[in-house]
Write a protein that holds these residues in place. Structure first.
Motif, PDB file in Angstrom:
ATOM      1  N   ILE A 190      22.788 -30.430   0.782  1.00  9.82           N
ATOM      2  CA  ILE A 190      22.674 -30.857  -0.612  1.00  9.82           C
ATOM      3  C   ILE A 190      21.767 -32.080  -0.692  1.00  9.82           C
ATOM      4  O   ILE A 190      20.854 -32.141  -1.525  1.00  9.82           O
ATOM      5  N   THR A 227      25.718 -26.396  -4.065  1.00 12.07           N
ATOM      6  CA  THR A 227      27.142 -26.308  -3.733  1.00 12.07           C
ATOM      7  C   THR A 227      27.700 -24.932  -4.098  1.00 12.07           C
ATOM      8  O   THR A 227      28.429 -24.325  -3.312  1.00 12.07           O
ATOM      9  N   GLY A 250      31.919 -30.206  -1.568  1.00  4.43           N
ATOM     10  CA  GLY A 250      30.566 -30.068  -2.104  1.00  4.43           C
ATOM     11  C   GLY A 250      30.319 -30.953  -3.311  1.00  4.43           C
ATOM     12  O   GLY A 250      29.248 -31.545  -3.449  1.00  4.43           O
ATOM     13  N   THR A 290      26.410 -22.216  -1.713  1.00  6.56           N
ATOM     14  CA  THR A 290      27.057 -22.378  -0.408  1.00  6.56           C
ATOM     15  C   THR A 290      28.501 -21.895  -0.461  1.00  6.56           C
ATOM     16  O   THR A 290      28.978 -21.193   0.444  1.00  6.56           O
ATOM     17  N   THR A 291      29.205 -22.250  -1.518  1.00  6.12           N
ATOM     18  CA  THR A 291      30.612 -21.871  -1.661  1.00  6.12           C
ATOM     19  C   THR A 291      30.754 -20.364  -1.815  1.00  6.12           C
ATOM     20  O   THR A 291      31.674 -19.764  -1.252  1.00  6.12           O
ATOM     21  N   PHE A 335      27.298 -28.959   3.914  1.00  3.72           N
ATOM     22  CA  PHE A 335      26.986 -29.524   2.601  1.00  3.72           C
ATOM     23  C   PHE A 335      26.000 -30.691   2.678  1.00  3.72           C
ATOM     24  O   PHE A 335      25.516 -31.153   1.641  1.00  3.72           O
TER      25      PHE A 335
END
Length: 183
Positions: free
Chosen positions: A50, A79, A155, A82-83, A47
């Protein structure tokens, strides 16, 4: 913003997926407590993209200026990408290669409750709740929801911090005279 979000979101998504895959090789050897620390360390490391994504967007697209809201929007989209990568990786691993991975986790939870010295009624209720969670976890949609909320708070926290650190307001042009303060 779209290009920046996709680029940094996918970089972070690949990072979190590869690192998660690698860490699962050591999960049995390092124990559940250390495995959890390693997992969250992997999330934080991934993260961090970001921060770099927001900074890239600010410096390359917005001429070095970005509001907190715009930075937060950029970060939260990174975020989410990515999640989603994290969830997709876990679903493939869990249902195709490790369908009994969580059985040991739930068995350890049940053992912990049973050896805690609680009265039999409380122990039975807690064991039943754990067994119910274990049954729910077999449903792919519930599994995805649980997996999605695992990295999401990390995140969001890194998004908030990055947006606060990277926000920059527009500077007045040097040709403009400053507004005099009233006395």
């Amino acid at each position: 913003m779209k290009k920046t979000v996709l680029t940094f979101g996918l970089i972070a998504g690949v990072m979190i997926s590869v690192l998660m895959d690698s860490s699962l090789l050591f999960a049995d050897k390092i124990g559940s407590g250390h495995s959890m620390i390693l997992g969250y360390t992997i999330m934080v490391a991934s993260f961090l993209m970001i921060y770099f994504g927001i900074r890239s967007y600010r410096d390359n697209t917005l001429a070095g200026q970005i509001s907190f809201g715009r930075a937060f929007s950029c970060g939260i989209l990174i975020t989410l990408i990515t999640t989603v990568c994290y969830v997709a990786t876990w679903e493939v691993l869990y249902f195709n290669f490790m369908p009994h991975f969580m059985d040991s986790y739930f068995a350890a939870q049940i053992h912990k409750v049973q050896s805690s010295g609680l009265d039999p009624a409380t122990t039975a209720a807690q064991v039943a709740a754990i067994q119910h969670s274990q049954q729910l976890y077999q449903n792919p949609f519930v599994n995805m929801a649980y997996t999605f909320i695992e990295p999401l708070p990390v995140g969001i926290l890194i998004t908030l911090l990055s947006a606060a650190i990277l926000r920059k307001k527009s500077q007045p042009h040097p040709t403009q005279a400053p507004i005099p303060a009233s006395e």
